[in-house]
Design an enzyme around this catalytic site. Structure first.
Site, PDB file in Angstrom:
ATOM      1  CE  LYS A  78      -3.855   2.090   2.614  1.00 20.28           C
ATOM      2  NZ  LYS A  78      -4.703   1.985   3.814  1.00 20.28           N
ATOM      3  CB  SER A 153      -8.079   3.685   2.682  1.00 23.50           C
ATOM      4  OG  SER A 153      -7.243   3.163   3.704  1.00 23.50           O
ATOM      5  CB  SER A 177      -8.267   0.919   5.632  1.00 27.26           C
ATOM      6  OG  SER A 177      -9.030   2.076   5.435  1.00 27.26           O
TER       7      SER A 177
HETATM    8  N1  GLN Z   1     -13.132   4.402   6.051  1.00 31.77           N
HETATM    9  C1  GLN Z   1     -12.467   4.872   7.241  1.00 31.77           C
HETATM   10  C2  GLN Z   1     -12.016   6.291   7.042  1.00 31.77           C
HETATM   11  O1  GLN Z   1     -12.272   6.812   6.034  1.00 31.77           O
HETATM   12  C3  GLN Z   1     -11.323   3.968   7.594  1.00 31.77           C
HETATM   13  C4  GLN Z   1     -10.096   4.201   6.826  1.00 31.77           C
HETATM   14  C5  GLN Z   1      -8.925   3.419   7.302  1.00 31.77           C
HETATM   15  O2  GLN Z   1      -9.085   2.435   8.021  1.00 31.77           O
HETATM   16  N2  GLN Z   1      -7.771   3.919   6.957  1.00 31.77           N
HETATM   17  O3  GLN Z   1     -11.433   6.898   7.882  1.00 31.77           O
END
Ligand code: GLN
Length: 485
Positions: A78, A153, A177
């Site tokens: 990532k 994400s 994420s």
């Molecule tokens: N969807 C969540 C956010 O937008 C989690 C994102 C994540 O775990 N990095 O913050």
């Protein structure tokens, strides 16, 4: 046999027996990426040359009798993890040309273990999002249905593993994420206990929640990658000094003796019936493997989203203040003063969701509002921690859905941030409590979209988590499929 469809443990055997070399394997992946990634869009940066060099080095090490666990295994990372000499964008214009001068600890560990880094994969900008549509450089597609989101994400990681564009991947999980894209892409994802894996070199989103973890094709691979990246790191002050168990050894212990709690609040309104059916099948599989299933309550879970969307933006507004045009990445050259340069750089460099979070976070922390928002959210967080403490007095593992619905259509929630935030309702509590959580495939919707089962365990009980996940995987024995690309 297509080597790109194999698991890491199968590839380890093929490499050990000399049936394929690391260079051949890496070439196969690069060819597949060339053929399929224009459709999937998982990679932001392909490290063609360095990957082939690392593969050649892995082959040399193996022939010299020094083959560590990931020797010659091609992985995708990532784009939120710093990779020395390899562009790291965080999916943001503001870091479009940022080349880190050092490796994150987890990258160092992968390299020591002999892994090949194929490249950096897509993500929502600074890990803010649930669909990967917030990436400044395009949106990857769900390999199971190109009209659907791959989740976020860590969407690039989920899509790349599902499509066979890498043998495994690292993602990060602040509010879901890793687990959510794993669920949407039909792969296995694990968010470790807060403190289990070093955050050094992980570009910070919300530091009290962020953890790095693996996305893989099966549970065994997940144990293998977790093993490689876990452990104490003096460079991360929140890393915990505790020995790393042998995760793979925990897998075969079966379900007998485990008590699995099913939280009734996770099966409430808004849960898609197809998701519920598949998740209940996963729970039945645990029962068939000998686990005892009990009903539990996590009464404050419903407040997790509200607390998280204060705490995470608050921390982000502070963490992202370092992107000012002075130290990293983009700088506006037209500005006529320092303040003007800060403003113009940040206005151009950040996308709309990141700006929204910075504004929410700065507001929640501002004088006069701090007590009403940030302090209140922190108190709710403590209630959620207490819920889990009580639950784990009654059970070893908690089983639930990962998300209320399968993947949605591209664009469907992009202009409705609240509905996007609400989709994190079932993953956020584990982050707020610092607990390990996993997603593993438990079925498909009638539209052919994967559905994940979420398992959570107590702090540092990753062995129990993996053991339960392996039992489900064995019981369900879902046919291993590669999406029809
Ligand atoms: N969807 C969540 C956010 O937008 C989690 C994102 C994540 O775990 N990095 O913050």
């Amino acid at each position: 046999m297509n080597p790109c469809d194999q698991t890491i443990h199968e590839l380890q055997d093929l490499l050990a027996r000399g049936e394929i070399s690391a260079v051949e394997l890496t070439r196969s992946y690069l060819e597949r990426i060339d053929a399929l990634d224009p459709t999937v869009g998982a990679y932001l940066t392909l490290a063609r040359e360095s990957a082939l060099e690392q593969a050649a080095e892995a082959d040399r090490r193996r022939s010299a009798g020094d083959a560590p666990s990931l020797c010659g295994i091609p992985l995708a990372i990532k784009d939120v993890l710093c990779t020395k000499g390899l562009r790291t964008t965080c999916g943001s214009r503001i870091l479009e040309n940022f080349i880190p001068p050092y490796d994150a600890t987890v990258i160092e560990k992968l390299k020591t273990a002999g892994a090949v880094i194929l490249g950096k994969v897509s993500m929502d900008e600074f890990a803010m999002g649930s669909s990967n549509e917030n990436c400044a450089f395009g949106t990857p597609r769900n390999p199971w249905s190109l009209e659907h989101v791959c989740g976020g994400s860590s969407g690039g990681s989920g899509a790349a593993v599902a499509a066979g564009l890498c043998a495994g991947s690292l993602g990060s999980d602040t509010g879901g994420s890793i687990r959510q894209p794993a669920s949407y892409c039909g792969v296995v994802g694990l968010k470790p206990t807060y403190g289990r894996v070093s955050r050094y070199g992980l570009v910070a989103y919300a530091s009290s929640l962020d953890q790095v973890g693996p996305l893989t094709r099966d549970v065994t691979d997940c144990a293998i990658l977790l093993q490689a990246i876990s452990g104490f790191d003096p460079r991360d002050s929140t890393s915990i000094d505790r020995p790393t168990p042998d995760y793979r050894a925990a897998l075969g212990q079966g379900g007998a003796g485990l008590t699995v709690g099913v939280p009734r609040e996770y099966f409430g309104d808004g849960l898609d019936p197809e998701v519920e059916r598949a998740v209940r099948q996963g729970i039945d599989a645990l029962a068939a493997a000998g686990a005892r299933i009990v009903d539990i309550s996590l009464p404050h879970s419903a407040y997790g989203v509200a607390a998280y969307y204060i705490i995470a933006p608050a921390e982000a507004s502070s963490n992202l203040s370092r992107f000012d045009g002075v130290r990293y990445g983009l700088r506006d050259l037209e500005a006529d003063s320092l303040i003007d340069m800060f403003q113009r750089t940040r206005a151009q460099g950040f996308g709309p969701e990141v700006k929204r979070r910075i504004i929410i976070g700065a507001f929640a922390l501002s004088s006069g509002y701090y007590d009403a928002y940030y302090k209140k959210a922190s108190q709710v967080r403590t209630l959620i921690v207490e819920d889990f403490r009580r639950a784990f007095a009654e059970c070893d593992v908690i089983a639930a859905p990962v998300t209320p619905t399968p993947a949605w259509r591209l664009g469907e929630r992009l202009h409705d941030p609240l509905s996007m935030y609400l989709s994190d309702i079932l993953t956020i509590p584990a982050n707020l409590a610092g607990l390990p959580g996993m997603s593993l495939p438990c079925g498909f919707s009638s539209a052919g979209l994967p559905i994940g089962l979420q398992l959570m365990a107590n702090h540092f009980a990753e062995e129990t988590l993996l053991r339960a996940a392996f039992a489900v995987e064995q019981e369900l024995a879902l046919e291993r499929r590669t999406p029809p690309l």
